[in-house]
Enzyme design. Structure first.
Site, short mmCIF file in Angstrom:
data_model
loop_
_atom_site.label_atom_id
_atom_site.label_comp_id
_atom_site.label_asym_id
_atom_site.label_seq_id
_atom_site.Cartn_x
_atom_site.Cartn_y
_atom_site.Cartn_z
N THR A 125 24.93 -60.53 19.83
CA THR A 125 25.13 -59.10 20.03
C THR A 125 24.13 -58.53 21.05
O THR A 125 23.02 -59.07 21.20
CB THR A 125 24.95 -58.37 18.68
OG1 THR A 125 24.85 -56.97 18.91
CG2 THR A 125 23.70 -58.82 17.94
N ASP A 126 24.52 -57.42 21.66
CA ASP A 126 23.59 -56.74 22.59
C ASP A 126 22.39 -56.16 21.84
O ASP A 126 21.38 -55.80 22.47
CB ASP A 126 24.32 -55.64 23.37
CG ASP A 126 24.94 -54.54 22.51
OD1 ASP A 126 24.89 -54.64 21.26
OD2 ASP A 126 25.47 -53.56 23.09
N GLU A 127 22.49 -56.04 20.51
CA GLU A 127 21.39 -55.42 19.75
C GLU A 127 20.11 -56.24 19.83
O GLU A 127 19.03 -55.73 19.52
CB GLU A 127 21.79 -55.20 18.29
CG GLU A 127 22.99 -54.28 18.20
CD GLU A 127 23.12 -53.52 16.88
OE1 GLU A 127 22.18 -53.51 16.09
OE2 GLU A 127 24.19 -52.94 16.69
N LYS A 157 19.88 -61.63 13.99
CA LYS A 157 20.76 -62.17 15.04
C LYS A 157 19.92 -62.80 16.16
O LYS A 157 20.27 -63.85 16.70
CB LYS A 157 21.65 -61.07 15.62
CG LYS A 157 22.72 -60.55 14.68
CD LYS A 157 23.77 -61.58 14.30
CE LYS A 157 24.71 -61.95 15.41
NZ LYS A 157 25.78 -62.89 14.95
P1 NAD Z 1 32.48 -58.61 9.89
O1 NAD Z 1 31.39 -58.13 9.00
O2 NAD Z 1 33.74 -57.81 10.00
O3 NAD Z 1 32.91 -60.10 9.45
C1 NAD Z 1 32.00 -61.07 9.09
C2 NAD Z 1 32.78 -62.23 8.46
O4 NAD Z 1 31.85 -63.27 8.14
C3 NAD Z 1 33.49 -61.86 7.15
O5 NAD Z 1 34.79 -62.39 7.13
C4 NAD Z 1 32.63 -62.53 6.07
O6 NAD Z 1 33.34 -62.89 4.91
C5 NAD Z 1 32.11 -63.74 6.82
N1 NAD Z 1 30.86 -64.27 6.26
C6 NAD Z 1 29.74 -63.58 5.93
N2 NAD Z 1 28.82 -64.40 5.42
C7 NAD Z 1 29.35 -65.65 5.43
C8 NAD Z 1 28.87 -66.93 5.04
N3 NAD Z 1 27.66 -67.07 4.50
N4 NAD Z 1 29.67 -67.99 5.21
C9 NAD Z 1 30.92 -67.85 5.73
N5 NAD Z 1 31.43 -66.66 6.10
C10 NAD Z 1 30.65 -65.58 5.96
O7 NAD Z 1 31.81 -58.81 11.31
P2 NAD Z 1 32.36 -58.55 12.78
O8 NAD Z 1 32.14 -57.14 13.14
O9 NAD Z 1 33.70 -59.14 12.89
O10 NAD Z 1 31.31 -59.42 13.62
C11 NAD Z 1 31.52 -60.81 13.80
C12 NAD Z 1 30.37 -61.37 14.61
O11 NAD Z 1 30.28 -60.73 15.86
C13 NAD Z 1 29.01 -61.20 13.94
O12 NAD Z 1 28.25 -62.38 14.17
C14 NAD Z 1 28.39 -60.01 14.67
O13 NAD Z 1 26.98 -60.12 14.68
C15 NAD Z 1 28.97 -60.20 16.07
N6 NAD Z 1 29.13 -58.96 16.85
C16 NAD Z 1 29.78 -57.89 16.33
C17 NAD Z 1 29.99 -56.75 17.12
C18 NAD Z 1 30.73 -55.54 16.58
O14 NAD Z 1 30.78 -54.51 17.25
N7 NAD Z 1 31.34 -55.60 15.40
C19 NAD Z 1 29.49 -56.70 18.41
C20 NAD Z 1 28.80 -57.82 18.91
C21 NAD Z 1 28.65 -58.94 18.13
O1 TDX Z 2 28.39 -42.89 9.53
C1 TDX Z 2 27.95 -43.20 10.65
N1 TDX Z 2 27.47 -42.23 11.48
C2 TDX Z 2 26.94 -42.48 12.72
O2 TDX Z 2 26.52 -41.56 13.44
C3 TDX Z 2 27.89 -44.57 11.12
C4 TDX Z 2 28.39 -45.69 10.25
C5 TDX Z 2 27.35 -44.81 12.37
N2 TDX Z 2 26.85 -43.81 13.14
C6 TDX Z 2 26.26 -44.13 14.47
C7 TDX Z 2 25.21 -45.21 14.43
C8 TDX Z 2 25.37 -45.88 15.79
O3 TDX Z 2 24.60 -45.19 16.76
O4 TDX Z 2 27.31 -44.66 15.29
C9 TDX Z 2 26.84 -45.73 16.12
C10 TDX Z 2 27.66 -46.97 15.83
O5 TDX Z 2 27.33 -47.38 14.52
P1 TDX Z 2 27.93 -48.72 13.87
O6 TDX Z 2 29.42 -48.66 13.93
O7 TDX Z 2 27.27 -48.92 12.55
O8 TDX Z 2 27.50 -49.82 14.94
P2 TDX Z 2 26.06 -50.28 15.50
O9 TDX Z 2 24.96 -49.92 14.60
O10 TDX Z 2 25.97 -49.78 16.92
O11 TDX Z 2 26.25 -51.89 15.48
C11 TDX Z 2 27.51 -52.46 15.89
O12 TDX Z 2 27.46 -52.95 17.20
C12 TDX Z 2 26.77 -54.14 17.44
C13 TDX Z 2 27.98 -53.56 14.94
O13 TDX Z 2 28.02 -53.08 13.62
C14 TDX Z 2 27.15 -54.80 15.06
O14 TDX Z 2 27.65 -55.84 14.23
C15 TDX Z 2 27.16 -55.25 16.49
O15 TDX Z 2 26.31 -56.34 16.67
#
Ligand code: NAD
Ligand code: TDX
Length: 340
Positions: A125-127, A157
């Site tokens: 992730t970019d985080e 991460k």
């Molecule tokens: P999510 O939380 O929706 O899904 C995570 C999945 O992993 C779930 O299906 C869960 O059951 C599974 N999981 C958790 N722990 C596990 C374990 N111990 N063994 C096997 N499976 C397990 O997450 P997401 O938003 O789909 O993110 C997926 C990946 O992408 C993560 O690694 C996250 O860090 C990365 N990512 C997410 C975003 C975003 O905006 N959502 C952005 C950049 C990177």
């Molecule tokens: O209720 C809310 N109110 C609010 O203002 C929530 C849930 C979030 N926020 C803000 C926090 C963040 O600045 O919105 C922005 C986005 O929040 P999230 O959806 O929780 O995402 P973020 O914290 O940016 O992280 C996401 O992007 C990077 C994903 O959850 C991560 O898994 C990914 O790596």
């Protein structure tokens, strides 16, 4: 035919990725997922009967589960999505993030090494790059930006990324790492900003915006993330990191206003609540490396992507209502009761 193990394939991006693979390539896809609160097999009902698809319930922290899935299915490629992914949950309880995201990655890497896996891709992730200043819009995260982590989620991460790098240098493992910005699209768990705000707007409830609403995120439609991962998997240089982003920065408050407008609801639904502790101010990704070196480009513009996403949540109300009735209620109480 290649046999690819997709961990976390029942989550948001993982389930979109499983479908993207089946639609666009001839892979046997093994979805390896523990089914935590975020894992939902209902995300995959449309492809579950595809003969190229197999589900394996397992934990990436369990050597036994991982080795069994890899050997039984003659896996040659691993793409690791499995993680605890929600920053607010990492503040309420960091330990699970270290266990899953750090130990789980190490277990996967070790099994991949032992069994001679041909390619391992870590979805990061970019985080991991920390936060950018608001007053310097020209500054973007590049692959050379130092790792600076501010939440237990991003620290876990980043630790995983460092392990991947260590396995490359020490054991010459064939690894790749991608670091993507915020994703949006169908099947995102309704604890994350966009689906949460859509659900609340549909129900005419208050939309809780953290702090002043001026934190900036760089949004990418989930299918564009999936296509970028495939480009890296197929053409990326072993050992390298690739940033993925949409060049699409928005203030949170403006995202919330767009959602309200598309759903025909008034801005009086917005409520500013106590900020997230350690809340990163701005994320913005420089994707020039993947664009120039691998020829990737996003397909979706934000206006089309967000409309498509909102339409999906409106048409699939049952999907998110079932989730919200369950485990989520408990989390909502814990995370928001001291903020309102
Ligand atoms: P999510 O939380 O929706 O899904 C995570 C999945 O992993 C779930 O299906 C869960 O059951 C599974 N999981 C958790 N722990 C596990 C374990 N111990 N063994 C096997 N499976 C397990 O997450 P997401 O938003 O789909 O993110 C997926 C990946 O992408 C993560 O690694 C996250 O860090 C990365 N990512 C997410 C975003 C975003 O905006 N959502 C952005 C950049 C990177
Ligand atoms: O209720 C809310 N109110 C609010 O203002 C929530 C849930 C979030 N926020 C803000 C926090 C963040 O600045 O919105 C922005 C986005 O929040 P999230 O959806 O929780 O995402 P973020 O914290 O940016 O992280 C996401 O992007 C990077 C994903 O959850 C991560 O898994 C990914 O790596």
């Amino acid at each position: 035919m290649k046999n690819i193990l997709v961990t976390g394939g029942a989550g948001f991006i993982g389930s979109n990725f499983v479908k993207y693979l089946l639609q666009n390539f001839d892979y046997n896809v093994i979805n390896f997922d523990k089914l935590t609160y975020a894992g939902n097999l209902e995300n995959l009902t449309d492809i579950e009967k595809d003969p190229r698809y197999t589900f394996f319930k397992g934990d990436i922290c369990s050597e036994q589960d991982v080795e069994k899935a890899l050997t039984e299915n003659k896996v040659d490629t691993i793409v690791n999505f499995a993680a605890e992914s929600h920053v607010d949950r990492s503040i309420l309880g960091p330990k699970e993030f270290i266990v899953t995201n750090v130990i789980g990655t190490q277990v996967l890497l070790e099994a991949a090494r032992k069994l001679g896996i041909e390619k391992y891709l870590q979805v990061s992730t970019d985080e991991v790059y920390g936060s950018l200043p608001e007053d310097k819009p020209e500054l973007l995260f590049t692959e050379k930006t130092p790792i600076t982590t501010n939440s237990p989620y991003s620290a876990s991460k980043a630790s995983a990324d460092l392990l991947v790098n260590a396995y490359y240098h020490t054991f010459k493992m064939p690894v790749l790492t991608t670091r993507c910005s915020n994703n949006y699209g169908p099947y995102q768990f309704p604890e994350k900003l966009i689906p949460l705000m859509i659900a609340k707007a549909v129900d005419g409830q208050k939309l809780p915006v953290y702090g002043d609403g001026k934190n900036v995120r760089d949004w990418l439609y989930v299918e564009d993330h999936c296509s970028a991962i495939c480009e890296v998997l197929h053409k990326g240089k072993i050992g390298e990191v690739y940033n993925i982003g949409g060049n699409n920065e928005w203030y949170n408050i403006d995202i919330v206003k767009i959602i309200l407008k598309i759903l025909g609801k008034g801005e009086d639904h917005i409520t500013y609540v106590k900020d997230r502790p350690g809340h990163d101010r701005r994320y913005a990704i420089d994707s020039s490396k993947i664009m120039k070196e691998l020829g990737w480009a996003p397909k979706y513009q934000f206006d089309g992507g967000i409309e498509k996403t909102i339409k999906w949540y409106v048409e699939n109300e049952n999907w998110w209502r079932r989730i919200m009735k369950g485990e989520y209620l408990n989390y909502f109480e814990k995370n928001y009761s001291n903020k309102m």
